[in-house]
Design a protein around this motif. Structure first.
Motif, PDB file in Angstrom:
ATOM      1  N   ARG A  97     -10.331  -4.007   4.646  1.00 18.09           N
ATOM      2  CA  ARG A  97     -11.199  -3.522   3.584  1.00 18.09           C
ATOM      3  C   ARG A  97     -12.659  -3.504   4.044  1.00 18.09           C
ATOM      4  NH1 ARG A  97     -14.693  -3.318   0.170  1.00 18.09           N
ATOM      5  NH2 ARG A  97     -14.469  -2.610  -1.946  1.00 18.09           N
ATOM      6  N   GLN A 108      -3.123  -1.150   9.229  1.00 20.52           N
ATOM      7  CA  GLN A 108      -2.915  -0.423   7.981  1.00 20.52           C
ATOM      8  C   GLN A 108      -1.446  -0.108   7.778  1.00 20.52           C
ATOM      9  OE1 GLN A 108      -5.808   2.734   7.157  1.00 20.52           O
ATOM     10  NE2 GLN A 108      -6.974   1.930   8.881  1.00 20.52           N
ATOM     11  N   LEU A 110      -6.591  -0.306  -1.364  1.00 20.15           N
ATOM     12  CA  LEU A 110      -6.693  -1.692  -0.901  1.00 20.15           C
ATOM     13  C   LEU A 110      -7.204  -2.608  -2.011  1.00 20.15           C
ATOM     14  CD1 LEU A 110      -8.051  -1.750   2.750  1.00 20.15           C
ATOM     15  CD2 LEU A 110      -6.115  -3.018   1.867  1.00 20.15           C
ATOM     16  N   ALA A 114      -5.846  -7.869   5.025  1.00 25.15           N
ATOM     17  CA  ALA A 114      -6.283  -6.807   4.113  1.00 25.15           C
ATOM     18  C   ALA A 114      -7.785  -6.895   3.858  1.00 25.15           C
ATOM     19  CB  ALA A 114      -5.508  -6.896   2.794  1.00 25.15           C
ATOM     20  N   LEU A 135       0.857  -1.182   0.000  1.00 25.47           N
ATOM     21  CA  LEU A 135       0.000   0.000   0.000  1.00 25.47           C
ATOM     22  C   LEU A 135       0.891   1.228   0.000  1.00 25.47           C
ATOM     23  CD1 LEU A 135      -2.634  -1.101   2.637  1.00 25.47           C
ATOM     24  CD2 LEU A 135      -3.001  -0.849   0.196  1.00 25.47           C
TER      25      LEU A 135
END
Length: 196
Positions: A82, A183, A120, A78, A26
């Motif tokens: 999300r 994150q 994402l 993830a 990311l």
């Protein structure tokens, strides 16, 4: 938050090792947008939480599932992140939420959540490949969905009152704060771990 750190540290290590890697990184701005979102949530406060003590509710954020080792793969982490961002975006992208808060910070928050979701999604698509399926809705991701369903029921039961929205704002801040380290761990690039 302290109980969540060991899991998130393990997730950071998993995303940096071959086999545990998400397969993409990311952008570093993802973590900054997350911090900006928390600032915007703080700016959205309209009432003192002390005026809303009677409206308090424990929504039971599913920390135990996140801490219980169910997020062994970076892709699963993830997917949970999300789902958390998507459900937050959906909740804040309603007519009733528009009536509850000032337009400028709400618009900024929606925009930030949208940017994070796009990053994402691109990362998950790159990690799984176009022909493969992304991780499905089960376990922790499903728990996040149920958690937000409880929040929606609460808002409806409380008649979408100002105090109900204030309690939800605080709850979203807690949930997004809990996900901040996750994150950050997903934003680490594979080669960055050994960099000074």
């Amino acid at each position: 938050m302290a109980l969540l750190r060991p899991l998130l540290t393990a997730l950071a290590l998993l995303t940096c090792r071959p086999g545990g890697s998400l397969g993409c990184a990311l952008p570093g701005s993802h973590a900054q947008v997350s911090r900006d979102n928390l600032v915007l949530l703080g700016q959205m406060r309209r009432l003192s939480p002390f005026l809303c003590l009677r409206a308090r509710k424990d929504f039971r954020f599913p920390r135990e599932m996140l801490e219980g080792g169910q997020l062994r793969e970076a892709q699963a982490a993830a997917a949970v992140l999300r789902e958390l961002l998507q459900q937050t975006f959906n909740l804040l992208h309603t007519e009733r939420s528009s009536a509850a808060w000032s337009p400028a910070p709400l618009h900024g928050l929606r925009s930030g959540l949208h940017r994070q979701l796009e990053a994402l999604d691109a990362c998950l698509l790159q990690a799984t490949g176009e022909g493969e399926r992304a991780p499905g809705m089960h376990g922790p991701a499903l728990a996040i969905k149920r958690y937000f369903q409880d929040i929606r029921v609460y808002l409806e039961d409380e008649g979408y009152s100002d105090c109900a929205w204030e309690i939800v704002r605080l709850e979203i801040m807690r949930a997004l704060s809990s996900s901040a380290t996750l994150q950050d761990s997903l934003a680490i690039k594979d080669g960055d771990l050994g960099s000074p």
